[in-house]
Design an enzyme around this catalytic site. Structure first.
Site, PDB file in Angstrom:
ATOM      1  N   THR A 332       0.923  -0.745   0.000  1.00 33.66           N
ATOM      2  CA  THR A 332       0.000   0.000   0.000  1.00 33.66           C
ATOM      3  C   THR A 332       1.193   0.962   0.000  1.00 33.66           C
ATOM      4  O   THR A 332       1.479   1.829   0.684  1.00 33.66           O
ATOM      5  CB  THR A 332      -0.486  -0.102   0.465  1.00 33.66           C
ATOM      6  N   GLY A 412       1.271   2.349  -0.144  1.00 30.80           N
ATOM      7  CA  GLY A 412       1.343   1.270  -1.117  1.00 30.80           C
ATOM      8  C   GLY A 412       0.551   0.012  -0.821  1.00 30.80           C
ATOM      9  O   GLY A 412       0.918  -1.068  -1.270  1.00 30.80           O
ATOM     10  N   SER A 413      -0.527   0.132  -0.020  1.00 32.31           N
ATOM     11  CA  SER A 413      -1.426  -1.010   0.150  1.00 32.31           C
ATOM     12  C   SER A 413      -0.648  -2.236   0.645  1.00 32.31           C
ATOM     13  O   SER A 413       0.149  -2.147   1.573  1.00 32.31           O
ATOM     14  CB  SER A 413      -2.146  -1.286  -1.175  1.00 32.31           C
TER      15      SER A 413
END
Length: 505
Positions: A332, A412-413
């Site tokens: 994520t 960045g998940s």
């Protein structure tokens, strides 16, 4: 020097630097960045979302402020909830948006509580950079403008969104358009006077409920009134000579990072990007994925979960599993701030991709966290109401002899944990400076697929493809997260994948 700020955009970082110049501490600077980022990085964050803040002060225990989003009650059978697809070049990811995708926001309450406990400057001073950006306008960087274009289906999905993010009725803002959000400036000035009550019980709460009722959403004013920022005890573990502090459950990111580092502690990675390095990281990530499925996902809201890191037999068993896999190879937005007094702050915030719905009077885009597949592993609307959604976000600190040697985190998940692990390994094991540690090529493992940035020796790639599906990227890519880091030498490093910046004061 007064300190250093590493943030997802130059203008965001400058907001924090301005506050350090005014005599603010690291917390003040971090809050200024958090307030400015929705203007400078509109794709990545909004006060309609949530996040986590890890704070360190000399002579005190580290503290974790949890202001992540909360699950609302599923009050209607068919909420507004539909998919859109984002093409990262070498990978396509599905997200769900609409009013039904909005979870109960926590960022405003988090900012308010952190300021009450840790701030030194008045809130009216801390909002000044963000108010200036919103009222006078800024030009988005080319990279930030490209990110807005990337999520065009979301930004163009409602009239309220286009009123803020459209330069006209049909076209989105770009790097040549002076982007203003005067309603956001008005909200911040009212927030500095009235506090978080404005958002959770006042005019903004009324508007959120109105959006929900008119668009088949889930959130009512009572949900907002009941929201609380929670202080948690961080995870604290050893990696060789280092103490590492990170985000505890119900966020899953921290415990998975800790587990991966435990697996790698006794493994010899050899040279950077060597055969041993590539297979070691991949198998550590793969084994961590099994650990997540078997021991973590079902127990994220169990208060005893973080104690699992003390189970030496369990860790040893998973190390054995990793070793057996190694044998098969044939041999994520995030911000980090540190000030001159040694106060260090690591903050990760998110709005998901945004639901498409903007609160009219405040210019704030509401989140779509209920529509994030990564956060809903059991299916849509399966979590119990009133609990925090799980998260991979993991603001992290590495200390040696009590001194913060590395303050970092990532956007960045699901790639957050691999980005943070890679950066720590690059810095701690290979002695790379912050910039090199962050901007070296990364590897990520997910559901039987290895995602890899170049370059990689052809022989290693062929061996890898015997064991896993490979997605090989042409260049560094924002898919792999966005790490920002600072250290005790008042140095900073930022992720070029997302156009980030470092400013020293």
């Amino acid at each position: 020097m007064k300190g250093v700020v590493a943030a997802g955009d130059k203008n965001s970082a400058q907001a924090g630097a301005d506050i350090l110049k005014e005599g603010g501490n690291a917390y003040d600077a971090a809050l200024a960045v958090m307030l400015a980022a929705p203007i400078c990085e509109p794709l990545f964050t909004s006060l309609g979302g949530g996040g986590f803040l890890l704070g360190l002060e000399k002579g005190k225990k580290a503290e974790l402020f949890d202001f992540f989003v909360e699950v609302p009650k599923k009050r209607i059978d068919e909420p507004e909830f539909y998919p859109i697809y984002v093409d990262f070049g070498s990978a396509v990811q599905e997200f769900h948006i609409g009013s039904g995708s909005v979870a109960i926001p926590g960022l405003v309450e988090g900012i308010y509580q952190v300021h009450k406990e840790k701030g030194t400057l008045p809130l009216s001073k801390i909002i000044e950079p963000a108010v200036r950006y919103a009222r006078k306008g800024i030009y988005l960087s080319k990279m930030q403008a490209s990110f807005v274009k990337l999520l065009e289906p979301i930004f163009t999905s409602t009239k309220s969104s286009m009123n803020v993010y459209g330069k006209d009725e049909k076209n989105l803002i770009d790097d040549k358009h002076l982007f203003k959000n005067p309603n956001y400036a008005d909200f911040l000035e009212a927030f500095a006077k009235e506090g978080s009550r404005l958002f959770y019980e006042g005019e903004v709460a009324n508007e959120i409920e109105k959006i929900s009722k008119e668009n088949d959403g889930l959130i009512l004013k009572e949900d907002l009134k009941n929201y609380k920022c929670i202080k948690r005890e961080p995870i604290d573990f050893r990696y060789k000579d280092y103490e590492i502090i990170t985000n505890p459950p119900p966020s899953g990111g921290g415990i998975l990072i800790a587990f991966t580092m435990k697996l790698l502690e006794e493994y010899d990675l050899k040279d950077f990007r060597s055969y041993e390095y590539v297979k070691g990281l991949i198998e550590a990530f793969s084994t961590t994925s099994d650990f997540r499925t078997e021991k973590v996902d079902e127990f994220l809201h169990d208060e005893n979960l973080k104690n699992i890191l003390s189970n030496e037999r369990l860790i040893k068993n998973y190390c054995t599993t990793m070793s057996s896999r190694l044998n098969l190879w044939g041999n994520t937005t995030h911000l980090s701030v540190i000030d001159e007094l040694g106060n260090a702050v690591s903050v990760t915030t998110t709005n998901g991709e945004g639901s498409g719905h903007v609160i009219p009077s405040s210019g704030i885009m509401l989140n779509n966290m209920m529509g994030e597949e990564d956060l809903n592993p059991h299916g849509w609307f399966a979590w119990d109401e009133g609990i925090r959604l799980p998260s991979m976000m993991a603001p992290t600190a590495v200390l040696k002899d009590g001194i913060p040697k590395l303050i970092l985190g990532s956007a960045g998940s699901n790639r957050i944990r691999s980005a943070i692990v890679s950066t720590m390994i690059n810095n701690l094991e290979y002695g790379k400076n912050l910039h090199e540690s962050i901007n070296s090529p990364r590897i990520h493992y997910e559901k039987g697929t290895v995602c890899m940035e170049p370059s990689c020796d052809e022989k290693i790639r062929k061996e890898l493809e015997k064991h896993y599906k490979l997605q090989y990227f042409d260049d560094l890519n924002l898919f792999f997260g966005g790490v920002q880091a600072v250290n005790d030498d008042l140095e900073g490093g930022c992720d070029l994948r997302r156009g980030a910046a470092v400013i020293k004061v």
